[in-house]
Structure formats: C-alpha cells, structure tokens
Enzyme design. Structure first.
Site, PDB file in Angstrom:
ATOM      1  N   GLU A   9       0.874  -1.172   0.000  1.00 47.34           N
ATOM      2  CA  GLU A   9       0.000   0.000   0.000  1.00 47.34           C
ATOM      3  C   GLU A   9       0.910   1.220   0.000  1.00 47.34           C
ATOM      4  O   GLU A   9       2.002   1.184   0.588  1.00 47.34           O
ATOM      5  CB  GLU A   9      -0.925   0.013   1.225  1.00 47.34           C
ATOM      6  CG  GLU A   9      -1.898  -1.153   1.295  1.00 47.34           C
ATOM      7  CD  GLU A   9      -2.884  -1.205   0.146  1.00 47.34           C
ATOM      8  OE1 GLU A   9      -3.131  -0.142  -0.473  1.00 47.34           O
ATOM      9  OE2 GLU A   9      -3.408  -2.293  -0.130  1.00 47.34           O
ATOM     10  N   HIS A  57      -6.879   2.731   1.798  1.00 47.13           N
ATOM     11  CA  HIS A  57      -6.359   1.771   2.775  1.00 47.13           C
ATOM     12  C   HIS A  57      -6.580   2.143   4.238  1.00 47.13           C
ATOM     13  O   HIS A  57      -6.364   1.313   5.134  1.00 47.13           O
ATOM     14  CB  HIS A  57      -4.866   1.509   2.540  1.00 47.13           C
ATOM     15  CG  HIS A  57      -4.028   2.743   2.413  1.00 47.13           C
ATOM     16  ND1 HIS A  57      -3.921   3.699   3.389  1.00 47.13           N
ATOM     17  CD2 HIS A  57      -3.235   3.173   1.389  1.00 47.13           C
ATOM     18  CE1 HIS A  57      -3.095   4.649   3.015  1.00 47.13           C
ATOM     19  NE2 HIS A  57      -2.678   4.377   1.781  1.00 47.13           N
ATOM     20  N   HIS A 150      -8.717  -1.714   1.392  1.00 48.26           N
ATOM     21  CA  HIS A 150      -7.524  -2.379   0.884  1.00 48.26           C
ATOM     22  C   HIS A 150      -6.515  -2.487   2.019  1.00 48.26           C
ATOM     23  O   HIS A 150      -6.308  -1.539   2.773  1.00 48.26           O
ATOM     24  CB  HIS A 150      -6.895  -1.572  -0.261  1.00 48.26           C
ATOM     25  CG  HIS A 150      -7.640  -1.703  -1.545  1.00 48.26           C
ATOM     26  ND1 HIS A 150      -7.200  -2.489  -2.583  1.00 48.26           N
ATOM     27  CD2 HIS A 150      -8.807  -1.144  -1.952  1.00 48.26           C
ATOM     28  CE1 HIS A 150      -8.073  -2.403  -3.590  1.00 48.26           C
ATOM     29  NE2 HIS A 150      -9.050  -1.593  -3.222  1.00 48.26           N
ATOM     30  N   ASP A 155      -4.996  -8.458   1.148  1.00 44.18           N
ATOM     31  CA  ASP A 155      -4.944  -8.589  -0.312  1.00 44.18           C
ATOM     32  C   ASP A 155      -3.956  -9.661  -0.756  1.00 44.18           C
ATOM     33  O   ASP A 155      -4.165 -10.328  -1.780  1.00 44.18           O
ATOM     34  CB  ASP A 155      -4.572  -7.250  -0.947  1.00 44.18           C
ATOM     35  CG  ASP A 155      -5.727  -6.259  -0.912  1.00 44.18           C
ATOM     36  OD1 ASP A 155      -6.796  -6.609  -0.377  1.00 44.18           O
ATOM     37  OD2 ASP A 155      -5.562  -5.124  -1.424  1.00 44.18           O
TER      38      ASP A 155
END
Length: 236
Positions: A9, A57, A150, A155
């Site tokens: 991220e 995120h 996210h 993920d």
C-alpha cells in the site's frame, strides 16, 4: 516449487514524485498452497497521507509515524523474499516502489523477470473482462467479507487464492487429489525386501517330531490347517 505473493500500500502512484510505501505483506507458497510463513510490516512514509490514499487503505499519518522507515526494514524484507519468484497483481506498480526504496537503501533492485503479474495473466486468460483483484475474487467465488478497505496482508492472502486458480486451472480440491495420488504412487513404489537369512525355528527336534506325530494321528481338514498355521506362527 515456491513463490512469494506480495502486495504493498502506498501514499500515491509515483515514488519519483514523493509517494512512498506504507505497508508491505508477503505470503510464501509451496506448490501454490500457503506454507504459513508471512512477512508483514507497516512503514513510516515520513510525509503526509493524501486523502485519496487514506480512503483506499485507511492508514493515517498519525498511525504510521511510530513505525520504522523503509531503510530500517529493508534487510528483513530482502531476506524474506530471497530469490523466489514474486507473484504480484499489477507488478509494475509495486516493483517500481520496491526498487526505488531498495536502491535508496543500498540494496540490489529486483529484476522484473522475477515478477509473475496476475493482472497480465488474467487479462490474457479473460480478454475484455474486469481483471481487478476484486473482480477475480468474484469470478472464483473467493470471499471478500474480511476486506472493508484495501490492506496489503488481506490482499496478499486473496492474491494467493486467485493465483491458485489462475495457474493452469488448478483448484485446492484438484491439488489435494494430486497430492493424494502422488502419495499413493510413492507408496506403490516402495520395495519390500525379503530377509537375507531365514529366522531359525525355536522348536527342538523332539518337539517337531512329537508335533508331526500328533497331527498325523489326530488332525484332519480345517483343523489341520489351523494347527499348522498356529505352529508356524509360534516359531516366530
């Protein structure tokens, strides 16, 4: 065969314009199945968090400020991934950030040849269809219940499942069947070796003669078979 599923991220789209990695996650796979080895680290970007990135995120500048900067975790990260192939969704994006940070930290950059891009695989396999991680999870009926925002670790686990399905149509059920078939084949190939020397009987000569005389005079049919079997078994 081992792989590393990897995701990051970031604060934005371009490290050369000041964006930075804020989270890294890796999951090790062996024969497409997670081994349980994982690497997960939040990273202090040493800058503010743009609103657009935060909405993706949910990692704020305040949350990240007490975590190490990338140069402080670069050795541990490099050690974890070793020289294994890296499975990444949209590999160019993550590799650009990783190599920027690795080079800045004095590490050798990772060649793109090590990256297996599941985005490219999905686009080739399903031309014209959506190829985001979310879309592929829905295609393969992989649950997204744990994913409100996210997150690199979440993920990466989703990516591991997607990669399993994308890899020549494999599925967990097929792999388990294949593993069982391999085990059966391996068991069938086990060679049973006979003893190099027979075990000597523990019966004395007198006992054997007495036994043979008793059988000859008293035992017939099925009883004979049982007694012979019992006598032989006692010899071992």
């Amino acid at each position: 065969m081992k792989h590393i599923c990897l995701d990051t991220e970031t604060t934005g789209f371009d490290p050369y314009k000041g964006d930075r990695i804020v989270e890294i996650a890796c999951v090790e796979l062996e024969n497409y199945i997670p081994t349980g080895r994982e690497y997960h680290q939040y990273v202090n970007p040493e800058r503010d968090m743009p609103e657009g990135a935060f909405k993706v995120h949910g990692l704020s500048e305040a949350f990240l400020k007490d975590y190490p900067v990338f140069s402080e975790i670069s050795d541990a990260f490099s050690s974890f991934i070793g020289d294994l192939p890296l499975v990444i969704h949209n590999a160019k994006f993550d590799m650009k950030f990783l190599n920027y940070e690795l080079e800045k930290s004095g590490h050798t950059i990772i060649p793109m040849s090590r990256a297996i891009d599941t985005l490219a695989i999905a686009r080739s396999k399903f031309p014209g269809a959506p190829a985001t991680l979310d879309a592929l999870c829905k295609r393969y009926e992989i649950s997204l219940e744990s994913r409100e925002l996210h997150g690199a670790l979440i993920d990466t686990h989703l990516l591991a499942e997607v990669f399993l399905h994308l890899s020549e149509g494999r599925s967990p059920e097929l792999l388990l069947k294949k593993q069982k078939a391999t085990q059966l084949k391996d068991n069938a190939n086990i060679q049973v070796k006979s003893r190099p020397k027979k075990l000597e009987t523990r019966l004395t000569k007198a006992e054997k003669e007495a036994h043979e005389a008793f059988v000859k005079e008293n035992i017939k049919g099925e009883a004979l078979f049982f007694l012979v079997w019992f006598s032989v078994s006692q010899a071992f």
